[in-house]
Design an enzyme around this catalytic site. Structure first.
Site, PDB file in Angstrom:
ATOM      1  N   ASN A  16       0.849  -1.189   0.000  1.00 29.41           N
ATOM      2  CA  ASN A  16       0.000   0.000   0.000  1.00 29.41           C
ATOM      3  C   ASN A  16       0.879   1.230   0.000  1.00 29.41           C
ATOM      4  OD1 ASN A  16      -2.604  -0.932  -0.035  1.00 29.41           O
ATOM      5  ND2 ASN A  16      -2.745  -1.134   2.169  1.00 29.41           N
ATOM      6  N   ASP A  30      -4.652  -5.617   2.483  1.00 25.65           N
ATOM      7  CA  ASP A  30      -5.782  -6.489   2.829  1.00 25.65           C
ATOM      8  C   ASP A  30      -5.585  -7.906   2.304  1.00 25.65           C
ATOM      9  OD1 ASP A  30      -7.276  -4.513   4.134  1.00 25.65           O
ATOM     10  OD2 ASP A  30      -7.881  -3.665   2.211  1.00 25.65           O
ATOM     11  N   LYS A  49      12.340 -16.474  -8.419  1.00 22.98           N
ATOM     12  CA  LYS A  49      11.765 -15.385  -9.210  1.00 22.98           C
ATOM     13  C   LYS A  49      10.873 -15.967 -10.317  1.00 22.98           C
ATOM     14  CE  LYS A  49      12.922 -11.414 -11.958  1.00 22.98           C
ATOM     15  NZ  LYS A  49      13.844 -10.878 -12.935  1.00 22.98           N
ATOM     16  N   PRO A 108      -5.258 -11.238   7.875  1.00 18.21           N
ATOM     17  CA  PRO A 108      -6.048 -10.996   9.088  1.00 18.21           C
ATOM     18  C   PRO A 108      -6.202  -9.490   9.310  1.00 18.21           C
ATOM     19  CG  PRO A 108      -3.822 -11.706   9.648  1.00 18.21           C
ATOM     20  CD  PRO A 108      -3.944 -11.827   8.155  1.00 18.21           C
ATOM     21  N   ASP A 109      -7.313  -9.105   9.915  1.00 15.45           N
ATOM     22  CA  ASP A 109      -7.551  -7.692  10.220  1.00 15.45           C
ATOM     23  C   ASP A 109      -7.001  -7.407  11.620  1.00 15.45           C
ATOM     24  OD1 ASP A 109      -8.683  -5.209  11.013  1.00 15.45           O
ATOM     25  OD2 ASP A 109     -10.198  -5.435   9.449  1.00 15.45           O
ATOM     26  N   ILE A 110      -5.881  -6.707  11.667  1.00 16.72           N
ATOM     27  CA  ILE A 110      -5.185  -6.490  12.943  1.00 16.72           C
ATOM     28  C   ILE A 110      -6.031  -5.628  13.886  1.00 16.72           C
ATOM     29  CG2 ILE A 110      -3.066  -5.564  13.996  1.00 16.72           C
ATOM     30  CD1 ILE A 110      -1.776  -6.085  11.157  1.00 16.72           C
ATOM     31  N   PHE A 138      -7.551   4.005  11.766  1.00 16.83           N
ATOM     32  CA  PHE A 138      -7.556   5.002  10.708  1.00 16.83           C
ATOM     33  C   PHE A 138      -8.400   4.431   9.570  1.00 16.83           C
ATOM     34  CE2 PHE A 138      -4.513   8.588  11.232  1.00 16.83           C
ATOM     35  CZ  PHE A 138      -4.197   8.344  12.555  1.00 16.83           C
ATOM     36  N   LYS A 177     -17.504   0.840   9.113  1.00 15.84           N
ATOM     37  CA  LYS A 177     -16.165   0.384   9.522  1.00 15.84           C
ATOM     38  C   LYS A 177     -16.009   0.427  11.042  1.00 15.84           C
ATOM     39  CE  LYS A 177     -12.915   0.944   6.244  1.00 15.84           C
ATOM     40  NZ  LYS A 177     -11.949   1.665   5.401  1.00 15.84           N
ATOM     41  N   LYS A 183     -15.279  -3.005  12.916  1.00 16.19           N
ATOM     42  CA  LYS A 183     -13.977  -3.171  13.560  1.00 16.19           C
ATOM     43  C   LYS A 183     -14.066  -3.034  15.079  1.00 16.19           C
ATOM     44  CE  LYS A 183     -11.408  -2.326   9.504  1.00 16.19           C
ATOM     45  NZ  LYS A 183     -10.122  -2.728   9.006  1.00 16.19           N
TER      46      LYS A 183
HETATM   47  N1  CTP Z   1      -6.317  -2.578   9.228  1.00 12.06           N
HETATM   48  C1  CTP Z   1      -5.706  -3.598   9.931  1.00 12.06           C
HETATM   49  N2  CTP Z   1      -5.514  -4.805   9.315  1.00 12.06           N
HETATM   50  C2  CTP Z   1      -5.909  -5.019   8.052  1.00 12.06           C
HETATM   51  C3  CTP Z   1      -6.519  -3.957   7.318  1.00 12.06           C
HETATM   52  C4  CTP Z   1      -6.718  -2.754   7.951  1.00 12.06           C
HETATM   53  O1  CTP Z   1      -5.346  -3.423  11.093  1.00 12.06           O
HETATM   54  N3  CTP Z   1      -5.696  -6.185   7.481  1.00 12.06           N
HETATM   55  C5  CTP Z   1      -6.580  -1.319   9.930  1.00 12.06           C
HETATM   56  C6  CTP Z   1      -5.799  -0.127   9.440  1.00 12.06           C
HETATM   57  O2  CTP Z   1      -4.589   0.002  10.157  1.00 12.06           O
HETATM   58  C7  CTP Z   1      -6.765   1.010   9.740  1.00 12.06           C
HETATM   59  C8  CTP Z   1      -8.128   0.387   9.607  1.00 12.06           C
HETATM   60  O3  CTP Z   1      -7.927  -1.010   9.707  1.00 12.06           O
HETATM   61  O4  CTP Z   1      -6.632   1.432  11.075  1.00 12.06           O
HETATM   62  C9  CTP Z   1      -8.887   0.682   8.345  1.00 12.06           C
HETATM   63  O5  CTP Z   1      -8.094   0.455   7.215  1.00 12.06           O
HETATM   64  P1  CTP Z   1      -8.690   0.725   5.763  1.00 12.06           P
HETATM   65  O6  CTP Z   1      -7.645   0.382   4.759  1.00 12.06           O
HETATM   66  O7  CTP Z   1      -9.340   2.074   5.692  1.00 12.06           O
HETATM   67  O8  CTP Z   1      -9.895  -0.286   5.703  1.00 12.06           O
HETATM   68  P2  CTP Z   1      -9.937  -1.799   5.391  1.00 12.06           P
HETATM   69  O9  CTP Z   1     -10.195  -2.569   6.618  1.00 12.06           O
HETATM   70  O10 CTP Z   1      -8.718  -2.206   4.631  1.00 12.06           O
HETATM   71  O11 CTP Z   1     -11.245  -1.900   4.513  1.00 12.06           O
HETATM   72  P3  CTP Z   1     -11.483  -1.440   2.974  1.00 12.06           P
HETATM   73  O12 CTP Z   1     -10.161  -1.610   2.287  1.00 12.06           O
HETATM   74  O13 CTP Z   1     -12.538  -2.342   2.504  1.00 12.06           O
HETATM   75  O14 CTP Z   1     -11.907   0.006   3.052  1.00 12.06           O
END
Ligand code: CTP
Length: 397
Positions: free
Chosen positions: A209, A277, A287, A305-307, A324, A338, A342
């Site tokens: 990203n 994500d 390679k 995983p979503d931290i 954020f 969100k 979350k």
């Molecule tokens: N985040 C996280 N772990 C992930 C994805 C996101 O901890 N795998 C956290 C980011 O650090 C941020 C928040 O989730 O604090 C929102 O991130 P954002 O990119 O806006 O949203 P996503 O969860 O990725 O959802 P989307 O891409 O569908 O908007």
């Protein structure tokens, strides 16, 4: 906010020296007693008479002044201050304090003092970027000296870049924070994620990203200044480690996730990282070569995983969890969803558009969103965003 505080203000030589007059005025407005110390070269840029008039104090300048030593010895001058501010701090003066040189009153005071020190550098961009200056600043930061600025912009010499004196109000506010550490935040353990994550495709390629890590870094600095115990879990970034924080370097989302879960329990979590994500399901061990007869390459991705969510749902959940959010459209609806999904207490929302692209920038325009509503903040520096976030945290904790 600075009532009963004595600030020793060291003014060194540089075009920005005249701005120290504004700082004196502001510090006094806030209630501080300001004792000015001027180096010889600073008197080329601002007169001791103006400094004395604004501070309503004697201006100290000579190391071997019999009168000064009999009235107040230089050791006492250094020790009686609650805070020493160097504004502006020239490259030469920074070198002196780094090396421990005491060849005039100002540098000797820095050697003799055992109080908090706030340094506001101002110099030409090449001088600031010079390896010698960077090394000295790094050393001083690791010794616990606090820095504010320099800012990026056009300078008196006509060049553009980093080297401008920080905003006077920012210097004043940083002084207030250093002298009034919040009892509520002090010693609280905060976990901060920052930077991008790199998801390997093969040994030479990755998916990532857009993130410099600057916002999370600024939050970590502000938390250290507030006396918090800071653990910064940092994705790949060119930024220096934050002095006073435990920094754990990670590369992928899986590594960041493992590091964060391993840090529970904590009092606060602030998830600022731009976590990828998705990750390639089966990264190549070697390679991956281009195939001759196709113009396409299909990679199968698997969800990371979503931290933030896992921290929010953790059985040892931090008392406050802040995330954020980066959104390009349907901002209000997406953010509301969100926040719920979350399970976090607040989201700092970045609206990404053609006119606002915070990635890599020093400024940021965000909104503060809780289940009580949406509070838009103006375009401010990432340091100011960090400070506003800490003010909110203080109310929440
Ligand atoms: N985040 C996280 N772990 C992930 C994805 C996101 O901890 N795998 C956290 C980011 O650090 C941020 C928040 O989730 O604090 C929102 O991130 P954002 O990119 O806006 O949203 P996503 O969860 O990725 O959802 P989307 O891409 O569908 O908007």
């Amino acid at each position: 906010m600075l009532k009963n505080k004595t600030i020793l203000l060291i003014i060194t030589g540089g075009i920005a020296a005249y701005k120290s007059l504004d700082l004196i005025r502001r510090l006094r407005e806030l209630g501080a007693e300001v004792r000015p110390v001027m180096t010889k070269s600073s008197a080329q840029f601002v007169t001791p008479l103006s400094v004395s008039a604004l501070s309503e104090s004697k201006v100290y300048g000579e190391l071997f002044s019999l009168t000064d030593e009999s009235e107040m010895g230089h050791i006492r001058l250094a020790r009686e201050a609650d805070l020493i501010i160097v504004c502006p701090a020239s490259a030469d003066f920074i070198t002196k304090i780094c090396r421990g040189i005491g060849d005039d009153l100002a540098s000797t005071l820095m050697l003799a003092a055992d109080t908090k020190m706030l340094i506001a550098p101002a110099m030409n961009v090449k001088m600031w970027e010079n390896g010698a200056t960077s090394d000295n600043v790094r050393t001083l930061k690791t010794r616990g000296h606090h820095f504010v600025g320099p800012d990026v912009g056009s300078m008196a010499c006509g060049e553009i870049g980093a080297g401008r004196l920080a905003d006077i109000e920012e210097i004043a506010q940083k002084s207030v924070r250093l002298l009034n550490p919040s009892e509520k935040l002090k010693d609280k353990h905060v976990l901060i994620t920052a930077g991008p994550t790199h998801e390997p495709i093969d040994p030479v390629r990755y998916m990532a990203n857009n993130s410099s890590g600057k916002q999370g870094h600024a939050i970590a600095v502000a938390c250290v200044d507030a006396g918090m115990k800071v653990t910064l879990v940092m994705g790949p970034s060119h930024l220096e480690d934050v002095p006073g924080a435990d920094v754990i370097h990670v590369s992928s989302a899986l590594e960041m996730h493992e590091a964060c879960m391993g840090l529970m329990p904590a009092d606060v979590a602030i998830c600022c990282a731009a976590v990828a994500d998705w990750r390639p399901e089966s990264p190549g061990k070697q390679k991956i070569k281009k195939e001759e007869n196709t113009d396409h390459w299909d990679i199968r991705f698997i969800k990371n995983p979503d931290i933030l969510r896992d921290l929010s749902m953790h059985k040892k959940r931090p008392k406050v969890v802040i995330g954020f959010a980066a959104e390009t459209d349907k901002v209000e609806a997406n953010v509301k969803q969100k926040l719920l999904k979350k399970n976090c207490d607040a989201l700092v929302v970045n609206e990404i558009s053609d006119w606002h692209d915070p990635f890599g920038s020093d400024n940021n325009q965000v909104g503060w969103v809780t289940n009580k509503g949406h509070e838009p903040w103006p375009l401010i520096t990432k340091q100011e965003v960090a400070q506003r976030l800490l003010d909110k945290l203080e109310e929440m904790i």
